[in-house]
Enzyme design. Sequence first.
Site, PDB file in Angstrom:
ATOM      1  N   PHE A  70      -8.211   2.063  15.963  1.00 51.25           N
ATOM      2  CA  PHE A  70      -6.820   2.480  16.118  1.00 51.25           C
ATOM      3  C   PHE A  70      -6.753   4.010  16.257  1.00 51.25           C
ATOM      4  O   PHE A  70      -7.459   4.733  15.556  1.00 51.25           O
ATOM      5  CB  PHE A  70      -6.020   2.022  14.896  1.00 51.25           C
ATOM      6  CG  PHE A  70      -4.547   2.143  15.104  1.00 51.25           C
ATOM      7  CD1 PHE A  70      -3.856   1.200  15.847  1.00 51.25           C
ATOM      8  CD2 PHE A  70      -3.857   3.229  14.588  1.00 51.25           C
ATOM      9  CE1 PHE A  70      -2.490   1.329  16.057  1.00 51.25           C
ATOM     10  CE2 PHE A  70      -2.497   3.360  14.801  1.00 51.25           C
ATOM     11  CZ  PHE A  70      -1.813   2.404  15.541  1.00 51.25           C
ATOM     12  N   ASP A 124      -9.856   0.227   7.240  1.00 52.28           N
ATOM     13  CA  ASP A 124      -8.421   0.248   7.527  1.00 52.28           C
ATOM     14  C   ASP A 124      -7.954  -1.208   7.542  1.00 52.28           C
ATOM     15  O   ASP A 124      -8.348  -1.985   8.412  1.00 52.28           O
ATOM     16  CB  ASP A 124      -8.146   0.929   8.871  1.00 52.28           C
ATOM     17  CG  ASP A 124      -6.662   1.033   9.167  1.00 52.28           C
ATOM     18  OD1 ASP A 124      -5.857   0.287   8.565  1.00 52.28           O
ATOM     19  OD2 ASP A 124      -6.276   1.860  10.018  1.00 52.28           O
TER      20      ASP A 124
END
Lengths: 417, 417
Positions: free
Chosen positions: B134, B202
């Site tokens: 990301f 994450d």
Amino acid sequence: VTAPGGGAGDGLADARTAAEALDGRDPLSSFRGRFEIPDPQRIYLDGNSLGRLSSDVRRAIERAADDWATRAVEGWTDWIELPARVGDRLARSVLGARAGEVLIADSTTVNLYKLAHAAADLRPGPLVTDADNFPTDRYVLEGVARQRGRRYVEAESLNAAIEAAAAGVLCLSHVDYRTGALRPMAELTASTSSTDGLLVWDLSHSAGAVEIDLAATGAQLAVGCSYKYLNAGPGAPAYLYVHRDLVGELRSPIQGWFGRREQFSMGSGYEPADGIERFLAGTPPIAGIMAVDAAIGIVEEAGLARIAEKGRALTALAIERADAWLTVHGVEVRTPRQPAVRGHHVALAHPSAWQLARALIERADVVPDFRPPDILRLGFAPLTTSFVEAWDALDRLRRLLEDGAYRQVAAGTRRVT
Amino acid sequence: VTAPGGGAGDGLADARTAAEALDGRDPLSSFRGRFEIPDPQRIYLDGNSLGRLSSDVRRAIERAADDWATRAVEGWTDWIELPARVGDRLARSVLGARAGEVLIADSTTVNLYKLAHAAADLRPGPLVTDADNFPTDRYVLEGVARQRGRRYVEAESLNAAIEAAAAGVLCLSHVDYRTGALRPMAELTASTSSTDGLLVWDLSHSAGAVEIDLAATGAQLAVGCSYKYLNAGPGAPAYLYVHRDLVGELRSPIQGWFGRREQFSMGSGYEPADGIERFLAGTPPIAGIMAVDAAIGIVEEAGLARIAEKGRALTALAIERADAWLTVHGVEVRTPRQPAVRGHHVALAHPSAWQLARALIERADVVPDFRPPDILRLGFAPLTTSFVEAWDALDRLRRLLEDGAYRQVAAGTRRVT
């Protein structure tokens, strides 16, 4: 004293009826009705720590929920603009800054970290603050200095701080969180600049209370919170300001996707956005920013000049009553007597300040706060505090000192923010 | 395919009635009624980007306002505990972590910055991520590497990433935000540890969706957001996790007052708090944390095992329909076919993915999202998405591909989060 009206005797309000008369002439008296005050008998003198909930802010929070429910992810089409758009409103109505110079984002601590770190890229000198500055400001500067291998200086006076900050980075609070002293922004900015220092102002205790003109004073950098005189709620998003001539030179240490040029390309490699948006980091808290927006609206309606004027009058009344009633009991007024150089809280020093604070809360229905080691702090938020409340609070403090009952409060430390 | 029940033919649901039957047997079907869905005809497949508002979260936000109005600054007596207390609840109910290992704080970006920076204090090697991670994860790592004078590596594969991260810091997403691939946490943690790397997970696209067991997998560090499958609202506070054996060794680069030992002594010099609280920075956003608390409550009630099971079945149905209907039109399923190694979104690659996304929104009452360059992403949030919605969405996409009308949508980029 520049306060409007006078009392029955020589003072501003030596009789309670004089305080009532001041309320009768107060152009801001109706604003109290805009706030939710479930226990109106309780005199809340801690709006300088946490301001109160207005119906405007409650509605804004509800609207934020409605907007989320209705539009879901499509809401981002507008939400994406909020940090800069509400920042512009704060710039215009509260900070005296220009469009494109202010963002609503993160906490004061995180914003100070970003700006102090970025400023240290431009200046090789030490990171400096005054020894009396608010704790988080000191801790952040110390941490940035440690990371950068710079010297960290806690100066004992403003002059010493400015001297130490030559070619370095200085952080000062506009209004001192303990004494309430309001620092001359233009003068200190010029002094710091003259030795090539960069100055970051912490506006937490002045924004929404006193007139601020970042543009006219040439201020370079600033941060602050929205939960004190701005009344946006506990832990509501903070703000940061960067002078428009400086923003292109500064880089945030926290390279987040909201601070990237062409964020939604999601491309490889970080390039900061051109403008102030480069100081955004993660996904902005939408309901919180909407609360800040509504909170600014009330300040706009009331007018910052009238708010500042009333704050000076409330603190004048409190200082006058302290002089008349409390000094005989060993209380010392630590707040400047010149209205132009103070914020909206009054610091009363006393060896038993902690016990006095507890006794006020528990026995006198007055909420002040305590700052170690010996400061009883009375905050007078002009939008929600009346002159009679100020008078009564000082009167109740006088009685506590006279009857000595506060001495029975056990020693301890109170958690305060 | 491990989904419950079967369809009329060979597949899971080759007829719409089979999807209806799956809804009839769905133990989570009643949860949709807990969410505010003003336009129930619109099929919302973007809960993986922004989850929906529940009545629980709306009430929590209202209670936060009530609490603030009623108690004002005295609310801090309890609020002060919220980041760690709600962190403990998230640890227990969602993350498989232990008490004292999780905090609700700041944004994912700021939390990743804190942990990656702190991890780089312990490891001399490069900062590494995979090239497909990301954007904000990549940008943050790149920024920390720049500050520390370390190498920054964007690896082309997981194996290459782990190899590059020897004696360094690696950041990986548990569920890939584009393909939906779920990474084997225990195995990758062990591999990274074997070359003395530190791995930060994450969890943004997995928390509240799939089973996570940070303790059992030996995970060292993690961050994530609460606004996707956890449904806490746009920009709601994020979280961070530090393994209990590691927390004493790590220092946050952002030395804020909430992270200091004996915060309210307001003393001179920064010393980090003993436990996870050292990773707090500024004043925590109280209403936001209360929203996260309520959002976790719904996941607890539904049960993460049932949520994960339904998510696997929804994505199985979608993949089956894509295979049956869409591959003939050039659509390629990029999401793993093994249910155990995917999250709750399905990535469909197509050269006109952006136009298909727009056409679904504007003409078919389906809200997907688009990820550059060619991914149409369909998210199936188990608490709010029915099997019939999944079936209908794929059916409407089929029709768009058949009639070709999506080709009339002008090219452009959509702002998505």
